[in-house]
Structure formats: structure tokens, C-alpha cells
Enzyme design. Structure first.
Site, PDB file in Angstrom:
ATOM      1  N   HIS A  99       0.832  -1.205   0.000  1.00 56.80           N
ATOM      2  CA  HIS A  99       0.000   0.000   0.000  1.00 56.80           C
ATOM      3  C   HIS A  99       0.869   1.258   0.000  1.00 56.80           C
ATOM      4  O   HIS A  99       2.020   1.249   0.455  1.00 56.80           O
ATOM      5  CB  HIS A  99      -0.937   0.015   1.211  1.00 56.80           C
ATOM      6  CG  HIS A  99      -0.234   0.100   2.534  1.00 56.80           C
ATOM      7  ND1 HIS A  99       0.291   1.267   3.032  1.00 56.80           N
ATOM      8  CD2 HIS A  99       0.033  -0.852   3.463  1.00 56.80           C
ATOM      9  CE1 HIS A  99       0.849   1.057   4.208  1.00 56.80           C
ATOM     10  NE2 HIS A  99       0.710  -0.234   4.495  1.00 56.80           N
TER      11      HIS A  99
ATOM     12  N   GLU B 221      -2.199  -7.218   7.305  1.00 56.74           N
ATOM     13  CA  GLU B 221      -0.940  -6.996   8.012  1.00 56.74           C
ATOM     14  C   GLU B 221      -0.856  -7.964   9.201  1.00 56.74           C
ATOM     15  O   GLU B 221      -1.862  -8.546   9.628  1.00 56.74           O
ATOM     16  CB  GLU B 221      -0.906  -5.539   8.495  1.00 56.74           C
ATOM     17  CG  GLU B 221       0.250  -5.134   9.373  1.00 56.74           C
ATOM     18  CD  GLU B 221       1.581  -5.214   8.670  1.00 56.74           C
ATOM     19  OE1 GLU B 221       2.097  -6.352   8.567  1.00 56.74           O
ATOM     20  OE2 GLU B 221       2.110  -4.170   8.258  1.00 56.74           O
TER      21      GLU B 221
END
Length: 216
Positions: A17, A129
Site C-alpha cells: 500500500h 498486516e
């Protein structure tokens, strides 16, 4: 040497990202990672600039025409990155990052037929994550994401709320690898052969790569 059957190979494009607000602030201290202020951290202004540039790149080099599927972690910063790059403005050089940022990367219902390919985007929980402890890694409700990212398919996420994140426990790396293996096993069931995966930190991406190498 045994010949690999046609369709047995897949090309993965691993995308981290763009810069999040927590990344920007954590350069000063570690506090933002545990602060509720950075819960499910969104992209910073620089992050949106990175998304716009990457959108230009994938359009210019023809990659967008080849990508058949986009898979993303169901966090704001990865959703913003995935939608911004692969479903962004048809003429990115003319796009207004400020207004795009305020709209969370949403495409207006009044938009004309796109010039560029817009591959389907699927959100998967296993692509998140490393879980636990840090507020920036805790996700919101799926209903919230559906309302802000209508182009993304959230149907494979079973739980409305985040039941995986724990405040006082950081996910063991072995569990992260297991998630990577689960993801790769699922990936092989897909018919698409060229896929973009929008996920998180380099360390997490390495675990996905390790799982992929173990599988093949």
C-alpha cells in the site's frame, strides 16, 4: 524435465500500500502505531500522490490490460491503494488527488464508460498486516468498507467485525506464514493467471513469497 501444464503458472504482482498516516507519523515515534487516532490508518497526502503515479505507470506500461484480478487486504489503506490504482481515473494525468482522496477512491455512478480495463477486486482477510497490538492494523466493519468501496467484493470475508485482532498479543510469524500458505492454496483454485495482490509491509510480502515458493 516434466512440462508444466498450460494454465498451471501464475504471475503475481505484489503491491505494498502507499504511504499511510501511521507511516508518516511513526517516522517521529512509535506512538501512532498504538494510538486510536490512527485506527485503520488511511493514506496520507503523499500516499495519494503515490497512488496517482502508480496508476499512470500501470496504464502506460500496459500492465492494467493484462491484470485479470486484484486481491486486497480489507484495510482502508490497501483498499484505497487497490481501487485508486486499478479502478482510478481513466486519464490519471488529469485527476485531482484532493477530491479523489476525499472520496476514498470511489468511482462516481455518473462516470462514463471507462477507457481502461477495471479488473475485479476481491478483499481477503488472509492478506492483512501482521495482527494484534497496533491500532493501525485493526480493521473496521465490513459494512463500512462496502459503503466506501462499492467496487470491491467483500463476500469472502465471513465476519462483520474484526475478531482476529488482539490488543495485547502480536501474531506469531509462524501464523503469518500459515496465512500465506492458506492464501496461496486458495490462489491456485482461481482461473486467472495474472493477478495483482495489494498488501502490507515488506516483511508480510516476504511471507507470501515464502508460502508461494513452498507451494511450487
Amino acid at each position: 524435465m516434466e512440462k508444466i501444464p498450460s494454465g498451471a503458472c501464475k504471475t503475481l504482482h505484489l503491491v505494498r500500500h502507499a504511504q499511510g498516516m501511521h507511516n508518516l507519523e511513526s517516522e517521529k515515534s512509535r506512538d501512532p502505531l498504538t494510538s486510536f487516532e490512527f485506527f485503520d490508518a488511511q493514506l496520507s497526502s503523499q500516499g495519494w500522490q503515490q497512488v496517482r503515479q502508480k496508476r499512470k505507470d500501470v496504464c502506460a506500461n500496459g500492465l492494467l490490460k493484462r491484470i485479470e484480478l486484484v486481491i486486497t487486504s480489507p484495510m482502508s489503506r490497501t483498499l484505497q491503494t487497490a481501487v485508486g490504482i486499478f479502478h482510478g481515473e481513466d486519464q490519471p494525468e488529469l485527476s485531482d488527488v484532493t477530491s479523489y482522496e476525499e472520496g476514498n477512491g470511489r468511482i462516481s455512478d455518473n462516470d462514463q464508460q471507462p477507457t481502461f480495463n477495471r479488473p475485479p477486486i476481491i478483499a481477503l482477510e488472509v492478506c492483512r498486516e501482521r495482527l494484534g497490538k497496533y491500532e493501525c492494523d485493526k480493521r473496521g466493519t465490513i459494512s463500512h468498507y462496502r459503503s466506501h468501496f462499492p467496487a470491491v467484493d467483500f463476500s469472502l470475508i465471513e465476519n462483520e467485525d474484526d475478531i482476529l485482532w488482539e490488543a495485547n498479543k502480536r501474531e506469531p510469524f509462524g501464523d503469518v506464514l500459515a496465512r500465506g500458505m492458506k492464501f496461496i492454496n486458495w490462489l491456485w483454485t482461481r482461473k486467472e493467471t495474472e493477478i495483482a495482490v495489494v498488501s502490507h509491509a515488506l516483511k508480510t510480502v516476504k511471507y507470501v513469497q515464502s508460502a508461494f515458493l513452498m507451494k511450487v
